[in-house]
Each structure stands twice: as C-alpha cells, then as structure tokens.
Design an enzyme around this catalytic site. Structure first.
Site, short mmCIF file in Angstrom:
data_model
loop_
_atom_site.label_atom_id
_atom_site.label_comp_id
_atom_site.label_asym_id
_atom_site.label_seq_id
_atom_site.Cartn_x
_atom_site.Cartn_y
_atom_site.Cartn_z
N ARG A 6 160.66 74.55 92.93
CA ARG A 6 161.62 74.27 92.29
C ARG A 6 163.06 74.15 93.03
NH1 ARG A 6 162.03 78.74 87.51
NH2 ARG A 6 162.10 80.58 88.88
N GLU B 172 164.77 73.04 96.41
CA GLU B 172 164.32 72.53 97.77
C GLU B 172 164.76 73.31 99.02
OE1 GLU B 172 165.06 68.02 99.74
OE2 GLU B 172 165.94 68.42 97.51
N ARG C 62 164.60 76.52 99.46
CA ARG C 62 163.59 77.40 99.55
C ARG C 62 162.16 77.03 100.05
NH1 ARG C 62 166.20 80.59 95.53
NH2 ARG C 62 164.77 79.79 93.69
N ASP D 283 159.29 71.45 89.55
CA ASP D 283 159.80 72.44 88.45
C ASP D 283 158.35 72.20 87.41
OD1 ASP D 283 160.53 74.22 86.55
OD2 ASP D 283 162.50 73.55 86.68
N ASN E 82 149.79 77.57 90.17
CA ASN E 82 150.23 79.14 90.83
C ASN E 82 151.53 79.69 90.05
OD1 ASN E 82 150.19 81.43 92.74
ND2 ASN E 82 151.93 80.11 93.21
N SER F 70 145.27 86.75 86.01
CA SER F 70 145.62 88.19 86.37
C SER F 70 144.46 89.11 85.75
CB SER F 70 146.99 88.54 85.73
OG SER F 70 147.11 90.05 85.82
N TYR G 120 153.53 88.87 79.25
CA TYR G 120 152.86 88.37 80.53
C TYR G 120 151.39 88.55 80.13
CZ TYR G 120 151.54 88.14 85.44
OH TYR G 120 151.00 87.37 86.55
N VAL H 42 149.82 88.10 77.39
CA VAL H 42 149.69 87.06 76.32
C VAL H 42 149.72 85.72 76.86
CG1 VAL H 42 150.59 85.53 74.41
CG2 VAL H 42 150.25 88.02 74.21
N LYS I 219 148.88 85.06 80.13
CA LYS I 219 147.85 85.07 80.92
C LYS I 219 146.44 84.98 80.25
CE LYS I 219 149.58 84.67 85.02
NZ LYS I 219 149.74 83.26 85.71
#
Length: 274
Positions: free
Chosen positions: A36, A38, A40, A61, A88, A137, A192, A194, A196
């Site tokens: 999201r 550019e 990086r 994004d 991911n 996870s 987190y 919930v 996943k």
C-alpha cells in the site's frame, strides 16, 4: 503463450516478502509484489533484484475498493487472469492485548472485511485451476472463541457469509461495550482471533461455493507458525523464510485436489473445529 500470474498482498516485508521470493524461484510466471506504500514496495522489489529475483510491483491497498479495482484493471489489461492469490495483508498491534472499539474495527476491516472486497473484485479474475491461500494463524482455530452460539454456528455445513458477518459484528459490539465483554468473547488479542477465525470460516464457505459452481479452484488457509516479524516485535519461533514454507507448498506443490483445508506450518492438515 499465456503467462501465469501470482499475486501476494501486503508483501513488502515479513512472511509476504518471503513468499514473493519463494514464488520467484519456484513459480513459472509473473509474481506481483504488492504494497500500500509505493516507496516501501519498490524498495522491497529492489532487494529482490539484488538477489537475482525479479517480481513485478503494483500498488495495492486491500482496504480500498478503488485500489483493488485499479489493480484488477491492470491484471485484465496485461494478463488473462490470476493463477495464484495469496491473501497475506494483515495487521496486529502486539502491544495491545485488549484494544478499544476503534482499533478493533480497523484491525477487522483490514484482516477480514478486506477479504470480502478482494473476493468481489479479484476472484472473478481467477483462472480455472487457480489457487487461493489465506494466511491465517493458530489463533484462527475455532477453539479460540468462547461464545457457544458461535462455536455451534460457524461449523454448520450451510454456513453463510452473512452469518460470519453477524459473528464479526457481534464481537465488535462486545468491544464497544468495554474490556470485560472483549476478554470474555475470545480472550486477549480477541479482535485478531476473531478476524482469523472469520477468515477460516470464509475459506470453507467459499470453497463450497466454488465446488457448487463447478470451478476447479482451491482455497485453503494456513498457519505459518509463530514468525519473527515486525508485527510480532521480533518475537517468534521461526524466521519469515521458514514461515513461507507452508504457504509456498499450497501455492506451488500441493495437489490441486487439496481444497478447503486448514494447514499447519509443517504442511499437515488439522481439524479447524477441534
């Protein structure tokens, strides 16, 4: 000749970055590193190129419908579709084991709600025999949830996306009601967990939908292990490269008959609802 296409969301660092590198070595086609930010993203591509790997870059994004639409238009203009899609992109504030409502909503919007937008915009571009890999996870196992109504609901064979949304919104209401309801729902890092668990449930619902539609598309979720990344503040059992092992297996080496499973980091299947 029709060039194959692999896409990894949120892949400028961590596990996603290692998945991109692995795909560049193993996948016979174009590999898209997306980010999201550019600057990086392009810096990550440069790092790959210094190692002799050559992913393509595109700004993406997953929380922005406009950004997803622009990426879909790019794929449509330049390719015949997507062969591998690795979902991911995700966030976690490791310093906050109990978040407020606003932070919980932002996390769930990024980790789960974005998947619904990705499904709407990118899934129509999936080729027959495509593979979708959702990075989950061990916190995506159903046993992380404490409310019996959802333990019973989320395992239904006829579970719907609307019911998964009801589950997510029920948790957000608990988060809005304060710390005690938050913890009673799924414990610490409940938002987190919930997000996943919802991802896992969506994986199975969407796989059944693909099968009903007669599409030979596989969608699986995977626990990559507790990986040392920026997101985990450097804590973990595995390097990001090791964390990419099972996702890469699903993307390249697993039989196409492997559909609608929850895979552990060592590439064995586990029962999501135990």
């Amino acid at each position: 000749m029709d060039t194959k296409v692999a896409v990894v969301t949120g892949s400028n660092r961590g596990i996603g970055f290692e998945i991109v590198k692995g795909l560049c070595r193993k996948f016979d086609g174009v590999v898209y590193l997306t980010a999201r930010n550019e600057e990086r993203g392009r810096q990550a591509v440069k790092q790959c190129e210094e190692s002799g790997l050559h992913p393509a870059f595109h700004l993406l994004d997953v929380t922005s419908e406009e950004s997803l639409q622009q990426f879909a238009e790019h794929i449509t203009r330049n390719h015949s579709g997507i062969d591998v899609l690795v979902n991911n992109a995700g966030i976690l504030d490791f310093d906050k084991s109990v978040s407020n409502y606003e932070d919980s909503k932002r996390l769930i919007d990024t980790n789960f709600m974005s998947l619904l937008t990705v499904s709407k915009i990118l899934y129509p571009l999936l080729k027959n025999n495509a593979r979708v890999i959702n990075i989950s996870s061990d916190w995506g196992l159903l046993s992380n949830i404490k409310k019996q109504i959802w333990l019973d609901t989320l395992v239904k064979e006829d579970l719907t996306v609307d019911e998964i949304l009801q589950f997510v919104n029920d948790f957000l209401q608990a988060a809005k009601n304060g710390k005690i309801p938050f913890i009673s729902y799924a414990g610490h890092y409940g938002d987190y967990k919930v997000s996943k668990v919802a991802m896992s449930a969506l994986t199975f619902v969407q796989q059944r939908q693909f099968l009903r539609e007669g599409k030979d598309i596989s969608i699986n979720c995977v626990h990559p292990g507790f990986v040392k990344t920026d997101m985990t503040k450097g804590m973990g059992d595995f390097t990001p490269e090791r964390g990419a092992h099972a996702p890469l297996y699903l993307a390249v080496d697993a039989p196409q008959t492997l559909k609608g499973t929850f895979m552990w980091h060592d590439c064995h299947q586990v029962n999501w609802d135990d």
